[in-house]
Write a protein that holds these residues in place. Structure first.
Motif, short mmCIF file in Angstrom:
data_model
loop_
_atom_site.label_atom_id
_atom_site.label_comp_id
_atom_site.label_asym_id
_atom_site.label_seq_id
_atom_site.Cartn_x
_atom_site.Cartn_y
_atom_site.Cartn_z
N TYR A 104 0.95 -1.13 -0.19
CA TYR A 104 0.08 -0.09 0.04
C TYR A 104 1.06 1.47 -0.13
O TYR A 104 0.72 1.93 -0.88
CB TYR A 104 -0.89 -0.09 1.02
CG TYR A 104 -1.97 -1.26 1.04
CD1 TYR A 104 -2.65 -1.57 0.23
CD2 TYR A 104 -1.61 -2.15 2.15
CE1 TYR A 104 -3.41 -3.01 0.31
CE2 TYR A 104 -2.19 -3.37 2.37
CZ TYR A 104 -3.46 -3.48 1.31
OH TYR A 104 -3.73 -4.82 1.33
N PHE A 136 -1.97 -1.02 -10.66
CA PHE A 136 -3.49 -1.18 -9.82
C PHE A 136 -4.38 -2.20 -10.33
O PHE A 136 -4.99 -2.78 -9.64
CB PHE A 136 -3.78 0.19 -9.37
CG PHE A 136 -2.96 0.59 -8.11
CD1 PHE A 136 -3.63 0.27 -6.75
CD2 PHE A 136 -1.59 1.39 -8.37
CE1 PHE A 136 -2.69 0.79 -5.72
CE2 PHE A 136 -1.01 1.90 -7.49
CZ PHE A 136 -1.54 1.80 -5.87
N LEU A 192 -6.28 -0.76 -1.65
CA LEU A 192 -5.66 -0.33 -2.74
C LEU A 192 -6.11 0.89 -3.35
O LEU A 192 -5.45 1.68 -3.85
CB LEU A 192 -5.97 -1.55 -3.97
CG LEU A 192 -4.91 -2.91 -3.63
CD1 LEU A 192 -5.30 -3.93 -4.64
CD2 LEU A 192 -3.44 -2.52 -3.60
N VAL A 201 -8.53 -0.23 -9.86
CA VAL A 201 -8.80 -1.38 -9.06
C VAL A 201 -9.93 -2.41 -9.24
O VAL A 201 -9.84 -3.58 -9.43
CB VAL A 201 -8.71 -1.07 -7.58
CG1 VAL A 201 -8.86 -2.37 -6.65
CG2 VAL A 201 -7.28 -0.53 -7.15
#
Length: 198
Positions: free
Chosen positions: A17, A39, A57, A154
């Motif tokens: 992270y 990502f 994320l 994401v």
């Protein structure tokens, strides 16, 4: 890129992270850094392996995006960066001019969509500082754009990772390919829309 491989290898640890956030922050100044692909890949891993956490994320990507945008904005405002040689190329000057024009006409929509246009994020940050867009408004735009961009990146990865019967590696490849295709489509649509008012 070694940094990309290092972050991917840290996907099952808490370090992914902060490392990912730093990666995104740096990409505000160095556009070739493949933050979206990174990502997207991590999002696919979160869906197939349950690690890393998808929500964290998104938060990491958002934090890195805002920090990088604000850092670039403040740097340009405090220095006469518009006259630096690195920004004097014809392509960069054309992109900066287009960004300033778009900021003057519809700043909110341009900041929100700039991440999907080649060189869009860098030129938007520089143009926002030169125009200038007030700092408070710029931060609000950056946060909104960061939410959109991080959820998109994401989310595409996670959706691809949820497809049945795919290995983790293949889900990552599919997610990145879908992201690139969607990114090109969004870029073309944004460019077409903005040209309507030019």
């Amino acid at each position: 890129m070694q940094a990309f491989r290092d972050i991917m290898s840290a996907a099952d640890s808490g370090w992914v992270y902060p490392l990912g956030a730093v990666f995104v922050a740096l990409s505000a100044v160095f556009p070739p850094i493949p933050t979206t692909s990174l990502f997207v890949a991590l999002g696919a891993l979160s869906a197939t392996d349950n690690l890393p956490n998808g929500y964290l994320l998104v938060a990491a990507m958002l934090a890195g995006a805002v920090a990088g945008d604000l850092g670039a904005y403040e740097f340009v405002r405090r220095r006469d960066m518009a006259n630096w040689k690195i920004l004097q190329g014809a392509r960069t000057q054309k992109a900066l001019h287009a960004s300033r024009e778009r900021l003057s006409k519809h700043s909110a929509s341009w900041v929100l969509t700039s991440r999907f246009v080649p060189l869009g994020r860098l030129t938007m940050n520089v143009a926002s500082a030169i125009t200038p867009v007030p700092r408070g408004r710029f931060v609000l735009y950056s946060v909104a754009a960061g939410i959109l961009w991080s959820a998109y990146s994401v989310g595409i990865g996670a959706l691809s990772g949820l497809l049945p019967g795919l290995s983790t590696e293949f889900a990552v490849v599919i997610a990145i390919a879908v992201s690139l295709l969607l990114g090109r489509g969004i870029s073309a649509a944004v460019t077409w829309y903005l040209q309507l008012d030019d």
